[in-house]
Design an enzyme around this catalytic site. Structure first.
Site, short mmCIF file in Angstrom:
data_model
loop_
_atom_site.label_atom_id
_atom_site.label_comp_id
_atom_site.label_asym_id
_atom_site.label_seq_id
_atom_site.Cartn_x
_atom_site.Cartn_y
_atom_site.Cartn_z
N GLU A 189 -4.15 -2.04 -7.65
CA GLU A 189 -3.41 -0.90 -8.21
C GLU A 189 -1.97 -1.06 -7.72
O GLU A 189 -1.71 -0.95 -6.52
CB GLU A 189 -4.07 0.40 -7.73
CG GLU A 189 -3.65 1.59 -8.53
CD GLU A 189 -2.47 2.27 -7.90
OE1 GLU A 189 -1.32 1.90 -8.25
OE2 GLU A 189 -2.69 3.16 -7.07
N CYS A 219 2.42 6.54 -6.96
CA CYS A 219 2.37 5.56 -8.06
C CYS A 219 2.20 6.23 -9.41
O CYS A 219 2.45 5.61 -10.43
CB CYS A 219 1.23 4.57 -7.80
SG CYS A 219 -0.31 5.42 -7.46
P1 NAD Z 1 7.32 -3.77 0.42
O1 NAD Z 1 7.54 -4.97 -0.41
O2 NAD Z 1 8.12 -3.58 1.65
O3 NAD Z 1 5.76 -3.76 0.79
C1 NAD Z 1 5.25 -2.95 1.79
C2 NAD Z 1 3.77 -2.70 1.56
O4 NAD Z 1 3.08 -3.82 1.05
C3 NAD Z 1 3.12 -2.39 2.88
O5 NAD Z 1 2.01 -1.53 2.69
C4 NAD Z 1 2.70 -3.78 3.34
O6 NAD Z 1 1.69 -3.73 4.30
C5 NAD Z 1 2.24 -4.40 2.04
N1 NAD Z 1 2.44 -5.85 2.00
C6 NAD Z 1 3.60 -6.51 1.98
N2 NAD Z 1 3.39 -7.84 1.95
C7 NAD Z 1 2.05 -8.00 1.95
C8 NAD Z 1 1.19 -9.13 1.91
N3 NAD Z 1 1.69 -10.38 1.84
N4 NAD Z 1 -0.14 -8.93 1.93
C9 NAD Z 1 -0.66 -7.69 1.98
N5 NAD Z 1 0.09 -6.59 2.00
C10 NAD Z 1 1.43 -6.72 1.98
O7 NAD Z 1 7.46 -2.53 -0.54
P2 NAD Z 1 7.76 -1.00 -0.21
O8 NAD Z 1 9.21 -0.80 0.10
O9 NAD Z 1 6.80 -0.49 0.81
O10 NAD Z 1 7.41 -0.33 -1.57
C11 NAD Z 1 8.14 -0.73 -2.70
C12 NAD Z 1 7.36 -0.61 -3.94
O11 NAD Z 1 5.97 -0.80 -3.71
C13 NAD Z 1 7.43 0.75 -4.55
O12 NAD Z 1 8.57 0.88 -5.34
C14 NAD Z 1 6.17 0.83 -5.35
O13 NAD Z 1 6.38 0.25 -6.60
C15 NAD Z 1 5.21 -0.06 -4.65
N6 NAD Z 1 4.15 0.71 -3.96
C16 NAD Z 1 3.10 1.08 -4.71
C17 NAD Z 1 2.10 1.83 -4.14
C18 NAD Z 1 0.94 2.29 -4.96
O14 NAD Z 1 0.31 3.27 -4.63
N7 NAD Z 1 0.60 1.58 -6.02
C19 NAD Z 1 2.18 2.18 -2.79
C20 NAD Z 1 3.27 1.73 -2.02
C21 NAD Z 1 4.26 1.00 -2.64
#
Ligand code: NAD
Length: 479
Positions: A253, A287
């Site tokens: 997701e 999301c």
């Molecule tokens: P980011 O790229 O800094 O990622 C951070 C998140 O992703 C953390 O939870 C981290 O643990 C996980 N992550 C990062 N690299 C990973 C890897 N290689 N393997 C497993 N997990 C990994 O992004 P951000 O600043 O936290 O969020 C940016 C964007 O992420 C948002 O704009 C949104 O689109 C998306 N997001 C979506 C959801 C959702 O519910 N679908 C939740 C959080 C963020």
């Protein structure tokens, strides 16, 4: 007023709490004021191998436990958590900054979802077929897929760890889960609840630390038979590639960019009253947050005026203040993203109706923001803002609105407001999205499948689909 207490952080492997021992650590930050809440130990390569071995053994134990007993363990864990609701809500507010009322709402959804999974465990049915051989038996059974690697994000950390864990355990799987490095505390309390509820050691393991290192290590192992990921789309793309190496199924997701179509026959007051709190819920970090509002010409000005007034009336502040309606953004990355997306939109001719700036202070506060006249090629119309900003654009015909709604390669949540049954049917049929809300933003039912289409991911959590994701099918034919 002194700050409420945070909690100790540790890895939870084979029923053991692990921390210190020379493991690297990183700080967990309070977004309200930028202070450090605690130090989080990072799993080493040895820890991850221990977690994998533990999940492997744990699966052998747990898959043999009858469904009704698995359900009872989940129910006892939820009862344990309910008794500690205020402690959990406090941890959510400390880590994410969300108002306590939102934290309590998240916990309500978490518990409902976990209980739904427990109940569904009892309804994992196979079927019998007419045998082709006289006096034979032909049976289809559903079995747990195996040890699961799960990765949860920081925006709704209790719900997204709780329902992944409960669904996998309901199906008879074991799990290694990594909560976000920004919000590890509630996942650890959920693991403690399962230990108190009698879950055998090793069935559920929690690892913390560097996400890239952890996901590469876990997904490279053939012990892992299923991956569940919620988070950013680029990370989902990377995990799908890693999972492909071992042909490991993955449920993903990855967020969306939800459109909202407001038709001229809609109840505009009701649409605004529903839209403002849903837009700014969790400071926009959801999301399924509504983001691209498309409003029909004749009601556009009225909708914008009322929406802006609603946005301006939201009180920002500490999540522990009962008056607060919106807390800070969860991390400094979201602040930088808001600055960049809004500057780009304004440079391309958008009108800033309200907000558009960081609120002074140490916390990560961003004023509720409304933009109109935003060109479709502005970054904010193409990349999920995941923050407290709404764009409001005009449309003339329903065809035009649906085309704009479907323009992006995402399809998670989508919404429309209309009092015409004919339009409602058209919108429900033609919007390309995993979930469509007509005159409502509510998708919080655990019996409803939650998932996206296109690049918003594949597979669902919740619903019967949510348990199905952790099962495989076996056909047995015997004489
Ligand atoms: P980011 O790229 O800094 O990622 C951070 C998140 O992703 C953390 O939870 C981290 O643990 C996980 N992550 C990062 N690299 C990973 C890897 N290689 N393997 C497993 N997990 C990994 O992004 P951000 O600043 O936290 O969020 C940016 C964007 O992420 C948002 O704009 C949104 O689109 C998306 N997001 C979506 C959801 C959702 O519910 N679908 C939740 C959080 C963020």
């Amino acid at each position: 007023m002194s700050a409420p207490a945070y909690t100790d952080l540790y890895l939870w492997i084979n029923g053991q709490k692990l921390s210190g021992g020379g493991r690297p650590e990183s700080a967990v930050i309070n977004p309200f004021d930028g202070s450090t809440l605690g130090q989080m130990p990072h799993a080493t390569a040895q820890d991850l191998q221990a977690a994998l071995g533990s999940a492997d053994q744990g699966f052998k134990t747990w898959r043999a436990v009858p469904a009704w007993e698995r359900a009872a363990v989940i129910e006892r864990a939820v009862a344990w958590l309910r008794e500690r609701s205020e402690q959990l809500a406090t941890l959510l507010t400390l880590e994410v900054g969300k108002p306590l009322a939102e934290a309590r709402m998240e916990l309500g959804l978490t518990f409902e979802s976990m209980i739904w999974c427990a109940e569904e465990a009892k309804r994992i049915y196979g079927r019998t077929l007419e045998p082709r051989i006289p006096h034979g038996r032909a049976v289809v059974t559903r079995e747990p897929v195996g040890p699961v690697a799960a990765f949860a994000p920081w925006n709704v950390p209790a719900l997204l760890t709780g329902r992944k864990i409960a669904a996998a355990l309901a199906a008879g799987c074991s799990m290694v889960i990594k909560p976000s490095e920004e919000t590890p505390a509630t996942c650890l309390l959920i693991a403690e609840a399962f230990a108190a509820a009698g879950l055998p050691a090793g069935v559920l393991n929690v690892v913390l630390g560097d996400p890239d290192f952890i996901s590469r290590t876990l997904l490279a192992s053939r012990i892992i038979r299923k991956v569940s990921f919620t988070g950013p789309e680029p990370v989902g793309r990377q995990l799908a590639k890693l999972a492909a190496d071992n042909i490991t199924p993955i449920t993903m997701e990855l967020g969306g960019h939800a459109p909202v179509i407001v038709c001229d026959d809609a109840d505009i007051d009701a649409a605004v009253a529903a839209s403002v709190p849903n837009k700014f819920f969790n400071a926009g970090a959801s999301c399924i947050a509504p983001t691209r509002f498309y409003v029909q010409d004749s009601v556009f000005d009225r909708f914008v005026a009322a929406f802006v007034q609603g946005a301006q009336s939201l009180k920002m502040g500490s999540g522990f203040d009962p008056e607060t309606r919106m807390g800070p953004l969860a991390n400094a990355r979201r602040l930088a993203a808001m600055e960049r997306l809004i500057a780009d939109a304004v440079a391309r001719g958008s009108k800033l109706e309200t907000g558009g700036a960081r609120v002074k202070g140490d916390g990560f506060f961003w004023a509720p923001t409304v933009l109109t006249n935003v060109p479709e090629d502005a970054d904010i119309m193409n990349h999920e803002p995941f923050g407290p900003v709404a764009t409001i654009s005009r449309f003339s015909t329903l065809d035009e609105a649906i085309e704009k709604a479907n323009r992006l390669p995402f399809g998670l949540g989508a919404y429309a407001f209309t009092r015409s049954l004919q339009r409602a049917h058209q919108l429900a049929d033609r919007i390309e999205s995993g979930m469509v809300g007509i005159n409502t933003y509510y998708f919080g039912m655990p019996e409803g499948p939650f998932g996206g289409v296109k690049q918003s991911g594949y597979g669902s959590e919740n619903g019967t689909e949510g348990i199905d994701a952790y099962l495989v099918t076996k056909f047995v034919h015997m004489v």
